[in-house]
Design a protein around this motif. Structure first.
Motif, PDB file in Angstrom:
ATOM      1  N   ALA A 171       0.727  -1.283  -0.122  1.00 37.79           N
ATOM      2  CA  ALA A 171       0.044   0.008  -0.078  1.00 37.79           C
ATOM      3  C   ALA A 171       0.957   1.298   0.159  1.00 37.79           C
ATOM      4  O   ALA A 171       0.663   2.361  -0.761  1.00 37.79           O
ATOM      5  N   LEU A 172       1.959   1.261   0.887  1.00 35.33           N
ATOM      6  CA  LEU A 172       2.858   2.277   0.737  1.00 35.33           C
ATOM      7  C   LEU A 172       3.693   2.612  -0.480  1.00 35.33           C
ATOM      8  O   LEU A 172       3.898   3.877  -0.667  1.00 35.33           O
ATOM      9  N   ALA A 173       3.769   1.734  -1.426  1.00 36.23           N
ATOM     10  CA  ALA A 173       4.732   1.696  -2.467  1.00 36.23           C
ATOM     11  C   ALA A 173       3.748   1.837  -3.742  1.00 36.23           C
ATOM     12  O   ALA A 173       4.322   2.092  -4.777  1.00 36.23           O
ATOM     13  N   THR A 174       2.556   1.759  -3.571  1.00 34.95           N
ATOM     14  CA  THR A 174       1.620   1.645  -4.721  1.00 34.95           C
ATOM     15  C   THR A 174       1.363   3.320  -5.060  1.00 34.95           C
ATOM     16  O   THR A 174       0.475   3.957  -4.040  1.00 34.95           O
ATOM     17  N   PRO A 175       1.477   3.671  -6.080  1.00 36.19           N
ATOM     18  CA  PRO A 175       1.093   5.071  -6.189  1.00 36.19           C
ATOM     19  C   PRO A 175      -0.588   5.253  -6.366  1.00 36.19           C
ATOM     20  O   PRO A 175      -1.278   4.412  -6.990  1.00 36.19           O
ATOM     21  N   PRO A 176      -1.003   6.438  -5.844  1.00 36.67           N
ATOM     22  CA  PRO A 176      -2.485   6.575  -5.979  1.00 36.67           C
ATOM     23  C   PRO A 176      -3.064   6.541  -7.377  1.00 36.67           C
ATOM     24  O   PRO A 176      -2.505   7.209  -8.218  1.00 36.67           O
ATOM     25  N   GLY A 177      -4.212   5.957  -7.696  1.00 34.86           N
ATOM     26  CA  GLY A 177      -4.710   5.582  -9.015  1.00 34.86           C
ATOM     27  C   GLY A 177      -3.886   4.881 -10.086  1.00 34.86           C
ATOM     28  O   GLY A 177      -4.036   4.729 -11.124  1.00 34.86           O
ATOM     29  N   GLY A 178      -2.603   4.278  -9.507  1.00 32.81           N
ATOM     30  CA  GLY A 178      -2.072   3.355 -10.411  1.00 32.81           C
ATOM     31  C   GLY A 178      -2.167   1.911 -10.192  1.00 32.81           C
ATOM     32  O   GLY A 178      -3.252   1.620  -9.414  1.00 32.81           O
ATOM     33  N   PRO A 179      -1.515   0.939 -11.032  1.00 34.52           N
ATOM     34  CA  PRO A 179      -1.863  -0.389 -10.854  1.00 34.52           C
ATOM     35  C   PRO A 179      -1.670  -0.888  -9.274  1.00 34.52           C
ATOM     36  O   PRO A 179      -0.667  -0.268  -8.496  1.00 34.52           O
ATOM     37  N   THR A 180      -2.255  -1.878  -8.881  1.00 34.19           N
ATOM     38  CA  THR A 180      -2.216  -2.339  -7.594  1.00 34.19           C
ATOM     39  C   THR A 180      -1.821  -4.055  -7.620  1.00 34.19           C
ATOM     40  O   THR A 180      -2.037  -4.603  -8.458  1.00 34.19           O
ATOM     41  N   LEU A 181      -0.871  -4.418  -6.744  1.00 35.45           N
ATOM     42  CA  LEU A 181      -0.399  -5.499  -6.581  1.00 35.45           C
ATOM     43  C   LEU A 181      -1.276  -6.284  -5.606  1.00 35.45           C
ATOM     44  O   LEU A 181      -1.620  -5.878  -4.502  1.00 35.45           O
ATOM     45  N   THR A 182      -1.894  -7.423  -5.971  1.00 42.46           N
ATOM     46  CA  THR A 182      -3.070  -8.166  -5.085  1.00 42.46           C
ATOM     47  C   THR A 182      -2.428  -9.694  -5.025  1.00 42.46           C
ATOM     48  O   THR A 182      -1.757 -10.115  -5.932  1.00 42.46           O
ATOM     49  N   PHE A 183      -2.769 -10.176  -3.998  1.00 37.43           N
ATOM     50  CA  PHE A 183      -2.590 -11.694  -3.602  1.00 37.43           C
ATOM     51  C   PHE A 183      -3.182 -12.228  -2.673  1.00 37.43           C
ATOM     52  O   PHE A 183      -4.045 -11.483  -1.861  1.00 37.43           O
ATOM     53  N   SER A 184      -3.578 -13.447  -2.518  1.00 44.20           N
ATOM     54  CA  SER A 184      -4.289 -14.075  -1.694  1.00 44.20           C
ATOM     55  C   SER A 184      -3.685 -14.486  -0.288  1.00 44.20           C
ATOM     56  O   SER A 184      -4.345 -14.368   0.844  1.00 44.20           O
ATOM     57  N   ARG A 185      -2.210 -14.604  -0.362  1.00 45.48           N
ATOM     58  CA  ARG A 185      -1.420 -14.916   0.933  1.00 45.48           C
ATOM     59  C   ARG A 185      -0.242 -14.839   0.795  1.00 45.48           C
ATOM     60  O   ARG A 185       0.654 -14.844  -0.399  1.00 45.48           O
ATOM     61  N   ALA A 186       0.279 -14.534   1.796  1.00 41.55           N
ATOM     62  CA  ALA A 186       1.982 -14.067   1.835  1.00 41.55           C
ATOM     63  C   ALA A 186       2.510 -14.654   3.274  1.00 41.55           C
ATOM     64  O   ALA A 186       1.836 -14.950   4.045  1.00 41.55           O
ATOM     65  N   ALA A 187       3.297 -15.516   2.738  1.00 43.09           N
ATOM     66  CA  ALA A 187       4.291 -16.272   3.688  1.00 43.09           C
ATOM     67  C   ALA A 187       5.824 -15.980   4.019  1.00 43.09           C
ATOM     68  O   ALA A 187       6.416 -16.006   2.684  1.00 43.09           O
ATOM     69  N   LEU A 188       6.424 -15.767   4.794  1.00 43.31           N
ATOM     70  CA  LEU A 188       7.882 -15.585   4.964  1.00 43.31           C
ATOM     71  C   LEU A 188       8.410 -16.962   5.159  1.00 43.31           C
ATOM     72  O   LEU A 188       8.271 -17.666   6.102  1.00 43.31           O
ATOM     73  N   ARG A 189       9.441 -17.236   4.421  1.00 41.98           N
ATOM     74  CA  ARG A 189      10.165 -18.363   4.598  1.00 41.98           C
ATOM     75  C   ARG A 189      11.767 -18.137   4.413  1.00 41.98           C
ATOM     76  O   ARG A 189      12.195 -16.845   4.068  1.00 41.98           O
ATOM     77  N   PRO A 190      12.797 -18.906   5.215  1.00 37.62           N
ATOM     78  CA  PRO A 190      14.083 -18.484   5.062  1.00 37.62           C
ATOM     79  C   PRO A 190      14.514 -18.308   3.561  1.00 37.62           C
ATOM     80  O   PRO A 190      15.707 -17.604   3.592  1.00 37.62           O
TER      81      PRO A 190
END
Length: 284
Positions: free
Chosen positions: A37-56
């Motif tokens: 959300a911080l990196a997305t310009p207002p009115g610009g394309p949006t990155l969406t995803f269903s799930r995020a997981a951190l792994r080594p």
């Protein structure tokens, strides 16, 4: 000395355990959505995803797509494994440049997201994408085959996407019956397009299609609209019948003006929206 080694091994074990526990318990999904959300310009394309997981070994996102404000998909993947830049997080909290690999449409993709401030650059490459079962391809086009290519896109605050790229298609089959053309399907191996995107217009500097029914060479533009059907085409194509061209197709080509070369080629000008062309051909 033996005590020092044991102490070092114990320290390494504790550090590894800490990293593993952190990876599996850290609220990755919420943090990633906040960073996006911080990196997305207002009115610009949006990155969406269903799930995020951190792994080594990296950050994994499932069901990923880059979407325009109207919901249309620019790029997407079944899954992506990201390797962010620690310096990028420290600098502006975006983690850029991000390096990614992933899977989509039974093939593979690679991407790098870089840039500073409100602008982001996306370098995308793909291999062996099966288009017949690919959500990235509008179903109305009814394209089958394996695709590979590259795209370089610039995403800027309050401005349309700009970029350029190439796409190659092997073993292609385009179902044309619904378009009103005098054949059931058009085959090509290969088909190649070189394109550039600016001001909501795709410029096709190279269009090549080599198939058993037709050979096509040309160029043109596609003025993008809210939907694929309303996008305006302006194409200049040199069409040459192939060895397997059916009589109905030969008869239709005979109605076109001759092209200068090669021998037997015809000139086809395609002007209008996709929906207009469908209506015109259905009346014909």
């Amino acid at each position: 000395m033996r005590f020092a080694r044991r102490a070092l091994l114990a320290l390494l074990f504790v550090a590894t355990l800490f990293v593993a526990v952190l990876a599996f318990t850290f609220p990755t999904d919420a943090v990633v959505r906040r960073v996006v959300a911080l990196a997305t310009p207002p009115g610009g394309p949006t990155l969406t995803f269903s799930r995020a997981a951190l792994r080594p070994w990296g950050l994994r996102l499932d069901d990923v797509s880059l979407r325009n404000p109207d919901g249309t998909i620019v790029a997407g993947a079944d899954w992506l494994l990201f390797r962010p830049s620690i310096m990028g997080f420290l600098r502006d909290r975006t983690g850029r440049p991000w390096h990614a690999t992933g899977g989509a449409c039974s093939g593979s993709i690679e991407a790098v997201v870089s840039g500073e401030g409100a602008a982001s650059d996306l370098r995308l490459g793909w291999r062996d994408l099966e288009l017949s079962s690919c959500a990235l391809v509008p179903s109305a086009t009814a394209i089958e085959g394996r695709s590979e290519g590259t795209a370089n896109l610039t995403l800027t605050r309050d401005a349309p996407i700009v970029g350029e790229g190439i796409a190659n298609l092997r073993g292609a089959r385009l179902r044309t019956a619904d378009l009103g053309l005098p054949l059931e399907a058009l085959h090509a191996d290969p088909a190649f397009v070189r394109w550039a995107l600016a001001a909501n217009k795709i410029t096709l500097s190279t269009i090549e299609l080599h198939g058993s029914e037709l050979d096509v060479n040309g160029s043109g533009t596609v003025r993008l609209a809210g939907s694929i059907a309303d996008s305006a085409l302006n194409l200049r194509l040199v069409v040459t019948p192939g060895p397997d061209a059916p009589p109905s197709l030969l008869e239709a080509l005979a109605q076109l003006p001759p092209a200068k070369e090669p021998p037997g080629a015809r000139l086809l000008l395609v002007v209008g929206t996709i929906s207009d062309l469908r209506r015109l051909m259905s009346r014909g």
